[in-house]
Every structure is written in C-alpha cells, then in structure tokens.
Design a protein around this motif. Structure first.
Motif, PDB file in Angstrom:
ATOM      1  N   VAL A  73       0.834  -1.203   0.000  1.00  0.00           N
ATOM      2  CA  VAL A  73       0.000   0.000   0.000  1.00  0.00           C
ATOM      3  C   VAL A  73       0.870   1.254   0.000  1.00  0.00           C
ATOM      4  CG1 VAL A  73      -1.689   1.327   1.315  1.00  0.00           C
ATOM      5  CG2 VAL A  73      -1.958  -1.150   1.090  1.00  0.00           C
ATOM      6  N   ARG A  74       1.919   1.238   0.809  1.00  0.00           N
ATOM      7  CA  ARG A  74       2.813   2.391   0.873  1.00  0.00           C
ATOM      8  C   ARG A  74       3.465   2.667  -0.478  1.00  0.00           C
ATOM      9  NH1 ARG A  74       7.755   1.971   4.975  1.00  0.00           N
ATOM     10  NH2 ARG A  74       8.515   0.541   3.349  1.00  0.00           N
ATOM     11  N   GLU A  75       3.740   1.610  -1.231  1.00  0.00           N
ATOM     12  CA  GLU A  75       4.410   1.762  -2.514  1.00  0.00           C
ATOM     13  C   GLU A  75       3.447   1.863  -3.689  1.00  0.00           C
ATOM     14  OE1 GLU A  75       7.098  -1.501  -2.676  1.00  0.00           O
ATOM     15  OE2 GLU A  75       8.471  -0.646  -1.178  1.00  0.00           O
ATOM     16  N   GLY A  76       2.140   1.921  -3.389  1.00  0.00           N
ATOM     17  CA  GLY A  76       1.162   2.098  -4.457  1.00  0.00           C
ATOM     18  C   GLY A  76       0.819   0.837  -5.206  1.00  0.00           C
ATOM     19  N   ARG A  77       1.112  -0.318  -4.625  1.00  0.00           N
ATOM     20  CA  ARG A  77       0.801  -1.587  -5.265  1.00  0.00           C
ATOM     21  C   ARG A  77      -0.457  -2.196  -4.661  1.00  0.00           C
ATOM     22  NH1 ARG A  77       4.079  -5.136  -3.748  1.00  0.00           N
ATOM     23  NH2 ARG A  77       5.482  -3.994  -2.340  1.00  0.00           N
ATOM     24  N   GLU A  78      -1.016  -3.209  -5.342  1.00  0.00           N
ATOM     25  CA  GLU A  78      -2.186  -3.917  -4.856  1.00  0.00           C
ATOM     26  C   GLU A  78      -1.804  -4.798  -3.669  1.00  0.00           C
ATOM     27  OE1 GLU A  78      -5.668  -5.068  -3.983  1.00  0.00           O
ATOM     28  OE2 GLU A  78      -5.501  -3.800  -5.782  1.00  0.00           O
ATOM     29  N   ALA A  79      -2.606  -4.752  -2.615  1.00  0.00           N
ATOM     30  CA  ALA A  79      -2.280  -5.490  -1.398  1.00  0.00           C
ATOM     31  C   ALA A  79      -3.190  -6.698  -1.189  1.00  0.00           C
ATOM     32  CB  ALA A  79      -2.367  -4.582  -0.189  1.00  0.00           C
ATOM     33  N   GLY A  80      -3.884  -7.138  -2.228  1.00  0.00           N
ATOM     34  CA  GLY A  80      -4.869  -8.200  -2.044  1.00  0.00           C
ATOM     35  C   GLY A  80      -4.405  -9.588  -2.399  1.00  0.00           C
ATOM     36  N   GLU A  81      -3.100  -9.805  -2.614  1.00  0.00           N
ATOM     37  CA  GLU A  81      -2.619 -11.132  -2.986  1.00  0.00           C
ATOM     38  C   GLU A  81      -2.683 -12.081  -1.791  1.00  0.00           C
ATOM     39  OE1 GLU A  81       1.238 -10.847  -4.620  1.00  0.00           O
ATOM     40  OE2 GLU A  81       0.654  -9.622  -6.331  1.00  0.00           O
ATOM     41  N   GLY A  82      -2.824 -13.367  -2.109  1.00  0.00           N
ATOM     42  CA  GLY A  82      -2.889 -14.364  -1.054  1.00  0.00           C
ATOM     43  C   GLY A  82      -4.295 -14.498  -0.488  1.00  0.00           C
ATOM     44  N   THR A  83      -4.437 -15.364   0.492  1.00  0.00           N
ATOM     45  CA  THR A  83      -5.730 -15.591   1.127  1.00  0.00           C
ATOM     46  C   THR A  83      -5.991 -14.506   2.157  1.00  0.00           C
ATOM     47  OG1 THR A  83      -5.519 -17.977   0.831  1.00  0.00           O
ATOM     48  CG2 THR A  83      -7.109 -17.210   2.482  1.00  0.00           C
ATOM     49  N   VAL A  84      -7.099 -13.803   1.991  1.00  0.00           N
ATOM     50  CA  VAL A  84      -7.459 -12.729   2.923  1.00  0.00           C
ATOM     51  C   VAL A  84      -8.904 -12.944   3.371  1.00  0.00           C
ATOM     52  CG1 VAL A  84      -7.642 -10.246   3.313  1.00  0.00           C
ATOM     53  CG2 VAL A  84      -5.921 -11.133   1.709  1.00  0.00           C
ATOM     54  N   PRO A  85      -9.125 -13.528   4.553  1.00  0.00           N
ATOM     55  CA  PRO A  85     -10.497 -13.692   5.039  1.00  0.00           C
ATOM     56  C   PRO A  85     -11.183 -12.338   5.149  1.00  0.00           C
ATOM     57  CG  PRO A  85      -8.945 -14.955   6.367  1.00  0.00           C
ATOM     58  CD  PRO A  85      -8.132 -14.064   5.495  1.00  0.00           C
ATOM     59  N   SER A  86     -12.483 -12.327   4.888  1.00  0.00           N
ATOM     60  CA  SER A  86     -13.235 -11.076   4.992  1.00  0.00           C
ATOM     61  C   SER A  86     -13.470 -10.721   6.459  1.00  0.00           C
ATOM     62  CB  SER A  86     -14.588 -11.220   4.298  1.00  0.00           C
ATOM     63  OG  SER A  86     -15.426 -12.107   5.025  1.00  0.00           O
ATOM     64  N   TYR A  87     -13.870  -9.485   6.691  1.00  0.00           N
ATOM     65  CA  TYR A  87     -14.216  -9.038   8.044  1.00  0.00           C
ATOM     66  C   TYR A  87     -15.281  -9.943   8.642  1.00  0.00           C
ATOM     67  CZ  TYR A  87     -15.859  -5.926  11.772  1.00  0.00           C
ATOM     68  OH  TYR A  87     -16.240  -5.403  12.980  1.00  0.00           O
ATOM     69  N   ARG A  88     -16.305 -10.243   7.836  1.00  0.00           N
ATOM     70  CA  ARG A  88     -17.398 -11.080   8.324  1.00  0.00           C
ATOM     71  C   ARG A  88     -16.918 -12.484   8.657  1.00  0.00           C
ATOM     72  NH1 ARG A  88     -23.316 -11.995   5.420  1.00  0.00           N
ATOM     73  NH2 ARG A  88     -24.136 -13.449   6.986  1.00  0.00           N
ATOM     74  N   GLU A  89     -16.033 -13.032   7.834  1.00  0.00           N
ATOM     75  CA  GLU A  89     -15.530 -14.386   8.088  1.00  0.00           C
ATOM     76  C   GLU A  89     -14.755 -14.447   9.404  1.00  0.00           C
ATOM     77  OE1 GLU A  89     -14.937 -16.106   3.559  1.00  0.00           O
ATOM     78  OE2 GLU A  89     -13.407 -14.789   4.424  1.00  0.00           O
ATOM     79  N   VAL A  90     -13.980 -13.418   9.666  1.00  0.00           N
ATOM     80  CA  VAL A  90     -13.239 -13.390  10.924  1.00  0.00           C
ATOM     81  C   VAL A  90     -14.191 -13.264  12.108  1.00  0.00           C
ATOM     82  CG1 VAL A  90     -11.529 -12.153  12.293  1.00  0.00           C
ATOM     83  CG2 VAL A  90     -11.170 -12.466   9.837  1.00  0.00           C
ATOM     84  N   GLN A  91     -15.217 -12.436  11.953  1.00  0.00           N
ATOM     85  CA  GLN A  91     -16.216 -12.302  13.017  1.00  0.00           C
ATOM     86  C   GLN A  91     -16.890 -13.651  13.307  1.00  0.00           C
ATOM     87  OE1 GLN A  91     -16.146  -9.742  15.030  1.00  0.00           O
ATOM     88  NE2 GLN A  91     -17.915  -8.505  14.489  1.00  0.00           N
ATOM     89  N   GLU A  92     -17.167 -14.382  12.236  1.00  0.00           N
ATOM     90  CA  GLU A  92     -17.859 -15.662  12.400  1.00  0.00           C
ATOM     91  C   GLU A  92     -16.993 -16.707  13.094  1.00  0.00           C
ATOM     92  OE1 GLU A  92     -19.076 -16.564   8.447  1.00  0.00           O
ATOM     93  OE2 GLU A  92     -20.921 -15.374   8.569  1.00  0.00           O
ATOM     94  N   LEU A  93     -15.678 -16.533  13.075  1.00  0.00           N
ATOM     95  CA  LEU A  93     -14.804 -17.465  13.761  1.00  0.00           C
ATOM     96  C   LEU A  93     -15.025 -17.431  15.268  1.00  0.00           C
ATOM     97  CD1 LEU A  93     -11.428 -16.906  11.869  1.00  0.00           C
ATOM     98  CD2 LEU A  93     -12.957 -18.869  11.679  1.00  0.00           C
ATOM     99  N   VAL A  94     -15.478 -16.286  15.759  1.00  0.00           N
ATOM    100  CA  VAL A  94     -15.738 -16.160  17.192  1.00  0.00           C
ATOM    101  C   VAL A  94     -16.898 -17.055  17.589  1.00  0.00           C
ATOM    102  CG1 VAL A  94     -16.395 -14.568  19.034  1.00  0.00           C
ATOM    103  CG2 VAL A  94     -14.806 -13.829  17.249  1.00  0.00           C
ATOM    104  N   GLY A  95     -17.899 -17.142  16.724  1.00  0.00           N
ATOM    105  CA  GLY A  95     -19.054 -17.999  16.981  1.00  0.00           C
ATOM    106  C   GLY A  95     -20.152 -17.280  17.727  1.00  0.00           C
ATOM    107  N   ARG A  96     -21.382 -17.582  17.355  1.00  0.00           N
ATOM    108  CA  ARG A  96     -22.523 -16.921  17.959  1.00  0.00           C
ATOM    109  C   ARG A  96     -22.622 -17.181  19.453  1.00  0.00           C
ATOM    110  NH1 ARG A  96     -27.313 -18.097  13.517  1.00  0.00           N
ATOM    111  NH2 ARG A  96     -26.365 -16.927  11.780  1.00  0.00           N
ATOM    112  N   ARG A  97     -22.331 -18.433  19.859  1.00  0.00           N
ATOM    113  CA  ARG A  97     -22.493 -18.762  21.272  1.00  0.00           C
ATOM    114  C   ARG A  97     -21.512 -17.972  22.133  1.00  0.00           C
ATOM    115  NH1 ARG A  97     -22.143 -24.908  23.334  1.00  0.00           N
ATOM    116  NH2 ARG A  97     -19.920 -24.532  23.195  1.00  0.00           N
TER     117      ARG A  97
END
Length: 271
Positions: free
Chosen positions: A237-261
């Motif tokens: 990002v600092r160098e103006g390049r795309e930072a989306g390479e590799g596996t990047v879980p979404s915000y929602r996916e990370v939230q779901e790891l916590v679990g509803r219970r």
C-alpha cells in the motif's frame, strides 16, 4: 470442556498418530488462528510457543509465558477440535511442578502436551514425563529432544528411547530432515510415533510418511508467515501496489470465527 470434547477424548488424538498418512498438526497462537484452521478441516491443532510469546511481547524458551499458555489453553480447549499445547520445558525443572501444570492444561481441555528437553539432563526429562503421566492420565505426551535443533544430532537415539521407555506417547525431533536418519529412528522406536518439524525445501508430507513419520508439526511457521503477509500488505500500500494477494479472510468471516455462542455469552455476562 465441551460435550464435543467429551466425545473426542485423548485416545482419539492418539489414534490420529496411527494412520497411513502422517498427522499434519498446524500451530495456532490465538482464538482466530485456531478456529480458522479447524474450519478448514484440521481435526487437531497445536499451539506455538514462539507465537504465544511474541504476541504477548515476551521471549520464547525462557519460561516467561506460563500464564499466557494456560490462558490460551482455556480459550482453545473449549473449541471443537483436539488441542495439543506447546509447553516449552514445562516451565520448571521440578517434575512435580511440570506434572501439576500438565494437569491444569488437561482440565482446560487439552488432549496433548509437547515438552522439550533443551538438551538438559536425560534423567530430568524422564522424570518430567513420568510426572505428567501420573498427574494427567490420558494426556498425550510428545517428548521433544533438541539434539538437532540446538546441536548436531548426537545422542538422539539414546534420548528418544529413554523418553519412550519413560511413558512418552510420541517423540519429537525438530531439525531432523535426513530421510535415512528418520527411517532408522522409526525402526529403533518400534511403533512409538515419530514427530518431525516441517522444513520448507525439505521432504514433503508424503515422503516423510513413506519413511515412517507419524506426525508433522508446522511450529512457528504459520505465525511467521502471518507476520510476513501483514508486512507485505502494508509495504504494498505504501508503494502504491495492490495489497490483495494471497488468502485474505473477509471481516465477516473473521467475526464468524468467534461464533454466535461465544458472542452471546459475552453479552449475557455484560447484562
């Protein structure tokens, strides 16, 4: 300990070391990393002492993270996978204290413990293994020797056989990558599972299995790769390049790891 854990005891963890294919044990350092690994099909997860220590701003391998290790075991032990805890050398030279620590881990839901000898006296590590077996029956004891990690491999056979005879359920030799030496050690151990550390550029999981290895740990590699990926993203990002390479879980996916219970329990506790 959850009902799911009650249905999947330490014997199940031991059984994972007796399959045709080695148990690949990934190592987590917090709730999210462990939950993510389990969500992608890993029935067992270990912890990494380096990741636990570094995340807390503490050095690894100097007995600084006893409480952090217990807290993490309490968090992960409630999740629906089999948990093995990297406990450095048990955080003590006193076998009784190491046994008591292992019993605390078991009470928090762990089914396995990894104990390293640090190239200390063989007799001391033997006494620790025996103390753990007495204080925490059923806990899978993976006895690690650092003959290759800290030395040139000398004395490996003597140490692992002593640990096996003391009651270790498996032995761990990080740094050992030579397939000939691995096969010889497997023969000497006569059915006691051999665990090695995966080495980038070293033998594959399949080749290790072909030579008798029954468990392959990833150690701190996932944690270090995560740090590297974070740095790569920020620099891109600092160098103006795309930072989306590799596996990047979404915000929602990370939230779901916590679990509803878990979320519900926190909200109820706050009300």
């Amino acid at each position: 300990m959850t009902d799911d854990h009650a249905a999947r005891p330490a014997e199940t963890f031991a059984a994972l070391h007796q399959r045709d294919r080695p148990l690949l044990l990934p190592n987590a350092w917090d709730h999210a990393s462990a939950a993510l690994l389990h969500a992608h099909g890993f029935p067992a997860v270990g912890t990494t002492s380096l990741g636990v220590a570094a995340a807390a701003g503490l050095p690894d391998g100097v007995r600084a993270t006893r409480e952090e290790t217990l807290r993490l075991a309490g968090t992960l032990g409630a999740l629906p996978f089999l948990l093995s805890v990297d406990a450095e050398d048990g955080f003590s030279d006193e076998p009784g204290e190491v046994g008591a620590f292992a019993a605390e881990l078991r009470a928090r839901g762990a089914v396995g413990i990894n104990l390293e000898d640090g190239l200390g006296p063989v007799g001391r590590h033997v006494a620790k293994i025996r103390a753990v077996r007495l204080a925490a029956p059923g806990l899978f004891v993976n006895a690690r020797t650092d003959t290759y990690w800290l030395g040139d491999g000398e004395g490996t056979r003597k140490r692992v056989l002593a640990y096996r005879d003391a009651g270790a359920d498996g032995v761990f030799v990080p740094g050992l990558t030579d397939l000939g030496a691995i096969a010889a050690l497997v023969r000497d151990l006569e059915g006691c599972p051999l665990n090695v550390l995966y080495a980038p550029g070293g033998p594959s999981l399949a080749r290790l299995g072909d030579h008798g290895v029954r468990r392959v740990s990833l150690g701190s590699l996932p944690y270090r790769r995560a740090l590297g990926a974070a740095l790569d993203a920020v620099v891109a990002v600092r160098e103006g390049r795309e930072a989306g390479e590799g596996t990047v879980p979404s915000y929602r996916e990370v939230q779901e790891l916590v679990g509803r219970r878990r979320v519900k329990a926190r909200l109820c506790g706050a009300s």
